[in-house]
Design a protein around this motif. Structure first.
Motif, PDB file in Angstrom:
ATOM      1  N   GLN A  88     -23.096  -1.414 -18.926  1.00 63.07           N
ATOM      2  CA  GLN A  88     -23.182  -1.546 -17.465  1.00 63.07           C
ATOM      3  C   GLN A  88     -24.528  -1.037 -16.943  1.00 63.07           C
ATOM      4  O   GLN A  88     -25.020  -1.494 -15.908  1.00 63.07           O
ATOM      5  CB  GLN A  88     -21.986  -0.775 -16.871  1.00 63.07           C
ATOM      6  CG  GLN A  88     -21.855  -0.766 -15.389  1.00 63.07           C
ATOM      7  CD  GLN A  88     -21.513  -2.147 -14.804  1.00 63.07           C
ATOM      8  OE1 GLN A  88     -21.329  -3.108 -15.526  1.00 63.07           O
ATOM      9  NE2 GLN A  88     -21.488  -2.228 -13.495  1.00 63.07           N
ATOM     10  N   GLN A  89     -25.145  -0.119 -17.684  1.00 64.49           N
ATOM     11  CA  GLN A  89     -26.420   0.442 -17.229  1.00 64.49           C
ATOM     12  C   GLN A  89     -27.550  -0.591 -17.213  1.00 64.49           C
ATOM     13  O   GLN A  89     -28.577  -0.387 -16.578  1.00 64.49           O
ATOM     14  CB  GLN A  89     -26.823   1.630 -18.105  1.00 64.49           C
ATOM     15  CG  GLN A  89     -25.895   2.812 -17.913  1.00 64.49           C
ATOM     16  CD  GLN A  89     -26.367   4.028 -18.712  1.00 64.49           C
ATOM     17  OE1 GLN A  89     -27.554   4.299 -18.815  1.00 64.49           O
ATOM     18  NE2 GLN A  89     -25.418   4.749 -19.287  1.00 64.49           N
ATOM     19  N   ARG A 146     -27.216  -3.529 -15.945  1.00 66.34           N
ATOM     20  CA  ARG A 146     -26.768  -4.600 -15.038  1.00 66.34           C
ATOM     21  C   ARG A 146     -27.863  -5.189 -14.149  1.00 66.34           C
ATOM     22  O   ARG A 146     -27.798  -6.352 -13.790  1.00 66.34           O
ATOM     23  CB  ARG A 146     -25.582  -4.126 -14.187  1.00 66.34           C
ATOM     24  CG  ARG A 146     -25.947  -3.084 -13.141  1.00 66.34           C
ATOM     25  CD  ARG A 146     -24.710  -2.494 -12.507  1.00 66.34           C
ATOM     26  NE  ARG A 146     -25.074  -1.552 -11.480  1.00 66.34           N
ATOM     27  CZ  ARG A 146     -25.514  -0.320 -11.720  1.00 66.34           C
ATOM     28  NH1 ARG A 146     -25.623   0.120 -12.964  1.00 66.34           N
ATOM     29  NH2 ARG A 146     -25.846   0.474 -10.728  1.00 66.34           N
ATOM     30  N   HIS A 154     -30.533  -9.738 -17.073  1.00 69.40           N
ATOM     31  CA  HIS A 154     -30.454 -11.168 -16.808  1.00 69.40           C
ATOM     32  C   HIS A 154     -31.693 -11.894 -17.367  1.00 69.40           C
ATOM     33  O   HIS A 154     -32.795 -11.392 -17.200  1.00 69.40           O
ATOM     34  CB  HIS A 154     -30.370 -11.400 -15.292  1.00 69.40           C
ATOM     35  CG  HIS A 154     -30.360 -12.849 -14.938  1.00 69.40           C
ATOM     36  ND1 HIS A 154     -29.227 -13.604 -15.023  1.00 69.40           N
ATOM     37  CD2 HIS A 154     -31.354 -13.704 -14.552  1.00 69.40           C
ATOM     38  CE1 HIS A 154     -29.520 -14.854 -14.688  1.00 69.40           C
ATOM     39  NE2 HIS A 154     -30.788 -14.944 -14.402  1.00 69.40           N
ATOM     40  N   ARG A 176     -24.906  -8.167 -20.637  1.00 67.48           N
ATOM     41  CA  ARG A 176     -24.894  -6.702 -20.683  1.00 67.48           C
ATOM     42  C   ARG A 176     -24.178  -6.311 -21.982  1.00 67.48           C
ATOM     43  O   ARG A 176     -23.051  -6.743 -22.208  1.00 67.48           O
ATOM     44  CB  ARG A 176     -24.093  -6.152 -19.498  1.00 67.48           C
ATOM     45  CG  ARG A 176     -24.577  -6.657 -18.160  1.00 67.48           C
ATOM     46  CD  ARG A 176     -23.564  -6.401 -17.060  1.00 67.48           C
ATOM     47  NE  ARG A 176     -24.088  -6.916 -15.796  1.00 67.48           N
ATOM     48  CZ  ARG A 176     -23.442  -6.829 -14.634  1.00 67.48           C
ATOM     49  NH1 ARG A 176     -22.255  -6.260 -14.578  1.00 67.48           N
ATOM     50  NH2 ARG A 176     -23.974  -7.316 -13.541  1.00 67.48           N
ATOM     51  N   LEU A 208     -16.957  -7.389 -17.603  1.00 68.16           N
ATOM     52  CA  LEU A 208     -18.316  -6.833 -17.547  1.00 68.16           C
ATOM     53  C   LEU A 208     -19.360  -7.951 -17.485  1.00 68.16           C
ATOM     54  O   LEU A 208     -20.326  -7.868 -16.739  1.00 68.16           O
ATOM     55  CB  LEU A 208     -18.541  -5.976 -18.801  1.00 68.16           C
ATOM     56  CG  LEU A 208     -19.954  -5.510 -19.082  1.00 68.16           C
ATOM     57  CD1 LEU A 208     -20.265  -4.277 -18.238  1.00 68.16           C
ATOM     58  CD2 LEU A 208     -20.141  -5.184 -20.564  1.00 68.16           C
ATOM     59  N   ASN A 209     -19.143  -9.000 -18.265  1.00 66.80           N
ATOM     60  CA  ASN A 209     -20.110 -10.107 -18.333  1.00 66.80           C
ATOM     61  C   ASN A 209     -19.557 -11.371 -17.694  1.00 66.80           C
ATOM     62  O   ASN A 209     -19.794 -12.472 -18.181  1.00 66.80           O
ATOM     63  CB  ASN A 209     -20.491 -10.372 -19.790  1.00 66.80           C
ATOM     64  CG  ASN A 209     -21.588  -9.435 -20.258  1.00 66.80           C
ATOM     65  OD1 ASN A 209     -22.575  -9.236 -19.558  1.00 66.80           O
ATOM     66  ND2 ASN A 209     -21.400  -8.865 -21.426  1.00 66.80           N
ATOM     67  N   GLU A 232     -27.393  -6.955  -7.821  1.00 65.18           N
ATOM     68  CA  GLU A 232     -26.883  -7.404  -9.119  1.00 65.18           C
ATOM     69  C   GLU A 232     -26.835  -8.919  -9.274  1.00 65.18           C
ATOM     70  O   GLU A 232     -26.606  -9.420 -10.365  1.00 65.18           O
ATOM     71  CB  GLU A 232     -25.460  -6.864  -9.341  1.00 65.18           C
ATOM     72  CG  GLU A 232     -25.427  -5.400  -9.637  1.00 65.18           C
ATOM     73  CD  GLU A 232     -24.064  -4.947 -10.117  1.00 65.18           C
ATOM     74  OE1 GLU A 232     -23.325  -5.726 -10.733  1.00 65.18           O
ATOM     75  OE2 GLU A 232     -23.733  -3.780  -9.843  1.00 65.18           O
ATOM     76  N   TRP A 291     -36.381  -6.168 -12.967  1.00 62.13           N
ATOM     77  CA  TRP A 291     -35.518  -6.621 -11.879  1.00 62.13           C
ATOM     78  C   TRP A 291     -36.291  -7.610 -11.015  1.00 62.13           C
ATOM     79  O   TRP A 291     -37.475  -7.393 -10.722  1.00 62.13           O
ATOM     80  CB  TRP A 291     -35.054  -5.430 -11.028  1.00 62.13           C
ATOM     81  CG  TRP A 291     -34.181  -5.848  -9.876  1.00 62.13           C
ATOM     82  CD1 TRP A 291     -32.840  -6.101  -9.946  1.00 62.13           C
ATOM     83  CD2 TRP A 291     -34.568  -6.057  -8.504  1.00 62.13           C
ATOM     84  NE1 TRP A 291     -32.372  -6.469  -8.704  1.00 62.13           N
ATOM     85  CE2 TRP A 291     -33.411  -6.456  -7.797  1.00 62.13           C
ATOM     86  CE3 TRP A 291     -35.772  -5.971  -7.809  1.00 62.13           C
ATOM     87  CZ2 TRP A 291     -33.413  -6.744  -6.433  1.00 62.13           C
ATOM     88  CZ3 TRP A 291     -35.791  -6.266  -6.450  1.00 62.13           C
ATOM     89  CH2 TRP A 291     -34.616  -6.641  -5.781  1.00 62.13           C
TER      90      TRP A 291
END
Ligand code: NAP
Length: 370
Positions: free
Chosen positions: A9-10, A12, A16, A20, A134-135, A186, A216
């Motif tokens: 999750q870290q 996230r 991309h 994750r 999660l994904n 996100e 990001w």
């Protein structure tokens, strides 16, 4: 595996278009000794090592004979980084526990098979639903070819998005709004209807407490504006250098209007549909072609309703304020004809309820079919 999911999750905000993934390497209990974590890691961002390599590199002793818990099937092909199966075999890992197999049909099961051929014990399916959740963007995108759609709104206790005059700022308090900014960060696209742009003049940019230094990218800001009514002094256009803006309009709109907006830095794309109702499946298809795997739909009422009626919604996030707005002309979260019986109502699954100051977020999945 829970720890591996938390680690995954870290990544996230930065992995991309990759998934994750988290990994924990454990020395199993034996000879009177309890089991111990030797190393752990997660995929930080595209181009960086995968979770398995991070975890192996972090091991405090040689992981020979240890067990690796991985949230997604290890890859066995050469991509941006060498295959993870190779790293696990070289490290002498004896057992790999995988939460869920890879969604790509061409590679699904191949990593597992390769490890087994080399004598590694592989167990698949531990916390599988959590790993899919999660994904969920990634799985949906690669299996359906469309982005995962989240409808997000702030409503009063009586489900109103705005007052009868169209006033909506702010229904919820600061904590709820800060939370929504974290969610915005996100996704790869944030979408709104033209009426919302005219009423609220939003920026639709994520403004979370902090953003990663690298990896990001600001999400694409998307407006559904069949007749290109967006004003040239809209915040969206004024901030076009900070994050891209794409406007979907009807095929009938004069080219001069489209060109004028392009001149102001926006992308303008024509799409099918009827008057006042662009074809949402086409819009989502176009976003998918731009690599968008998660889109946050931020209203207003007509846009939410259109997405719900087209069965295109995967997830709902509603921030509920302890207030009453009233007025039968005031827009509600879901308008349209509605269902006839309670049995026909759409229900959310995998519910999460979070208290944010005086408000409550209710989040859930509408179609749990990944
Ligand atoms: N509380 C909240 O979280 C929140 C969030 C967002 C908005 N709001 C409020 O909601 C209100 C605006 O909602 P709204 O329902 O009036 O407008 P809207 O949903 O923002 O926009 C509707 C417009 O989008 C265009 N459109 C394009 N394709 C469409 C499709 N397939 N289906 C439906 N519309 C499509 C049409 O434009 P044309 O008419 O040009 O054809 C339509 O009139 C504002 O008062 C705003 O403050 C509240």
């Amino acid at each position: 595996m829970r720890r591996a999911l938390d680690l995954a999750q870290q990544g996230r905000l930065t992995v991309h278009p990759n998934p994750r993934v988290g990994c924990v390497v454990v020395r199993p209990a034996g000879k009177g000794e309890p089991s111990r974590i030797l190393g752990e890691g997660y995929h930080r961002r595209q181009g960086m090592p995968h979770a398995e390599r991070e975890a192996l590199a972090a091991c405090v002793e040689p992981p020979q004979g240890a067990t690796a818990y991985v949230t997604l099937e290890p890859c066995c092909h050469h991509g941006a980084t060498p295959p993870c199966t190779e790293a696990l075999l070289q490290a002498g890992i004896a057992r790999v526990v995988v939460a869920v197999a890879d969604p790509f049909p061409q590679v699904r099961g191949k990593g597992i098979e390769l490890l087994r051929q080399h004598g590694v014990q592989v167990d698949v399916g531990l916390l599988e639903e959590d790993a899919r959740y999660l994904n969920r963007f990634f799985f949906h995108f690669h299996t359906r070819g469309l982005p995962w759609v989240i409808l997000k709104a702030a409503v009063s206790l009586d489900g109103k998005l705005a007052t009868r005059t169209g006033h909506s700022q702010w229904i919820t308090g600061e904590e709820a709004r800060a939370h929504a900014h974290e969610i915005r960060a996100e996704v790869q696209a944030i979408l709104a209807g033209i009426q919302t742009v005219l009423a609220d003049d939003p920026r639709l940019t994520p403004r979370p407490a902090s953003l990663p230094e690298a990896g990001w990218h600001p999400p694409l800001r998307v407006v559904l504006d069949p007749e290109l009514r967006i004003p040239y002094d809209a915040q969206l256009l004024k901030t076009v250098k900070r994050a891209p803006v794409r406007i979907y309009c009807s095929r009938e709109v004069p080219e001069t209007l489209a060109q004028a907006l392009r001149g102001r830095g926006a992308e303008v794309e024509r799409t099918g549909g009827t008057a006042h109702r662009l074809n949402l499946t086409e819009v989502l298809g176009s976003l998918a072609r731009s690599g968008v795997s998660g889109v946050l739909v931020e209203g207003g009422a007509r846009i939410h309703t259109a997405f719900l009626e087209a069965n295109l919604v995967n997830e709902v996030m509603v921030y509920v304020a302890p207030s009453l707005i009233g007025g039968k002309e005031a827009p509600t979260f879901y308008m349209g004809r509605g269902v006839d019986t309670i049995q026909q109502s759409m229900r959310l699954e995998r519910l999460r309820r979070i208290h944010l100051g005086e408000d409550t977020l209710i989040q859930g999945i509408l179609r749990w079919r990944l």
